[in-house]
Design an enzyme around this catalytic site. Structure first.
Site, mmCIF file in Angstrom:
data_model
loop_
_atom_site.group_PDB
_atom_site.id
_atom_site.type_symbol
_atom_site.label_atom_id
_atom_site.label_comp_id
_atom_site.label_asym_id
_atom_site.label_seq_id
_atom_site.Cartn_x
_atom_site.Cartn_y
_atom_site.Cartn_z
ATOM 1 C CG ASP A 99 0.029 -4.076 2.740
ATOM 2 O OD1 ASP A 99 0.437 -3.559 1.677
ATOM 3 O OD2 ASP A 99 -0.131 -3.434 3.797
ATOM 4 C CD GLN A 127 -2.278 6.756 11.054
ATOM 5 O OE1 GLN A 127 -1.868 6.706 12.209
ATOM 6 N NE2 GLN A 127 -3.477 6.326 10.708
ATOM 7 N N GLY A 128 2.926 6.357 9.198
ATOM 8 C CA GLY A 128 4.332 6.643 8.937
ATOM 9 C C GLY A 128 5.237 5.453 9.202
ATOM 10 C CG ASP A 129 5.826 3.624 12.703
ATOM 11 O OD1 ASP A 129 6.917 4.169 12.467
ATOM 12 O OD2 ASP A 129 5.194 3.797 13.749
ATOM 13 C CB SER A 130 2.634 1.814 6.571
ATOM 14 O OG SER A 130 1.408 1.912 7.224
ATOM 15 C CG HIS A 171 -0.401 0.304 2.513
ATOM 16 N ND1 HIS A 171 -0.178 -0.655 3.485
ATOM 17 C CD2 HIS A 171 -0.001 1.473 3.064
ATOM 18 C CE1 HIS A 171 0.326 -0.085 4.560
ATOM 19 N NE2 HIS A 171 0.441 1.214 4.330
#
Length: 262
Positions: A119, A212-215, A72
């Site tokens: 993913d 958010q931002g660690d994905s 993603h």
């Protein structure tokens, strides 16, 4: 009286649905809430994936030419690898280490953005580029079909948001320890948000999580990269564990081996 009771029942049902819908799923994004700052060299496989010079996700070094992240993170832009770079060899999000260009992007062929299944994506750089920096070293992958034991300790790291209420990325790499969750419990906890598949697993800990931002970033255990930060509901929510891509899933592990020979 009967009509009043029916009206109250209807109001309750509507209120319940609104309340349930108000819990936003973390699809797709993942931060380290309440984590600790990493020291230089502590996570030599950790990468910052950047699009148009801006940090968007984490990634991990597999060898000199290959990195791995969440699908993603690159979805919709995989035909424009020139937009992406990788910062490596530094715990600082925006300085230090070196920056390498991405030459090719491969999303897992059965990735589904609707349910976040499979993913995972691979990033190819110039041959040997990722291990030219002395502060960088690859992380090993698990074997196909390797079992992730329930309640296993694992470490997740990244530069994501530092709290669920403030959209501020961490300037320094952070990490925290979580425990893997029973797969059936994981599915039941997230059943109103689509549940999980065999290509996913959950991990959680009290008051700490990825966000958010660690994905796309790494979840490691016993020296191996067992998962990739994928999705969740909120961040560090005690009722919802974080969801990770299961890298030992045969369809994922076989695909990685086919492309990278690793």
């Amino acid at each position: 009286m009967r009509n009043l009771a029916s009206l109250l029942t209807l109001i309750f049902a509507i209120s319940w649905k609104i309340c349930e819908a108000s819990v936003p799923p973390r699809r797709p994004d993942g931060r380290i809430v309440n984590g600790r700052e990493a020291n230089e060299g502590e996570f030599p496989y950790q990468l910052s994936l950047r699009r148009l010079t801006v940090h968007i996700c984490g990634a991990s070094v597999l060898d000199g030419s290959w990195a791995i992240t969440a699908a993603h993170c690159v979805d919709g832009h995989e035909k424009k690898p020139q937009e992406f770079t990788l910062r490596l060899g530094s715990v600082k999000r925006s300085s230090g280490g070196s920056v390498m260009s991405v030459r090719t992007i491969y999303k897992h062929p059965t990735y589904d953005a609707k349910d976040m299944n499979f993913d995972v994506a691979l990033l190819r750089t110039q041959p040997g580029a990722l291990t030219q920096n002395p502060n960088v070293s690859p992380i090993a992958l698990p074997e196909a079909g390797a079992v992730i034991e329930e309640n296993q300790l694992a470490v997740v790291s990244g530069w994501g948001y530092m709290s669920s209420t403030e959209s501020v990325l961490s300037s320094t790499l952070k990490y925290t320890t979580v425990r893997t969750v029973n797969q059936e419990k994981c599915h039941n906890d997230l059943r109103y948000h689509g549940g999980v598949t065999d290509a996913m697993f959950c991990a959680s800990a009290r008051n700490t999580d990825a966000c958010q931002g660690d994905s796309g970033g790494p979840l490691t255990a016993q020296g191996k990269l067992i998962g990739i930060v994928s999705w969740g509901v909120g961040c560090a929510d005690p009722f919802y564990p974080g969801v990770y891509t299961r890298l030992s899933h045969p369809s994922i592990r076989g695909w990685v081996r086919m492309l990278t020979k690793l």
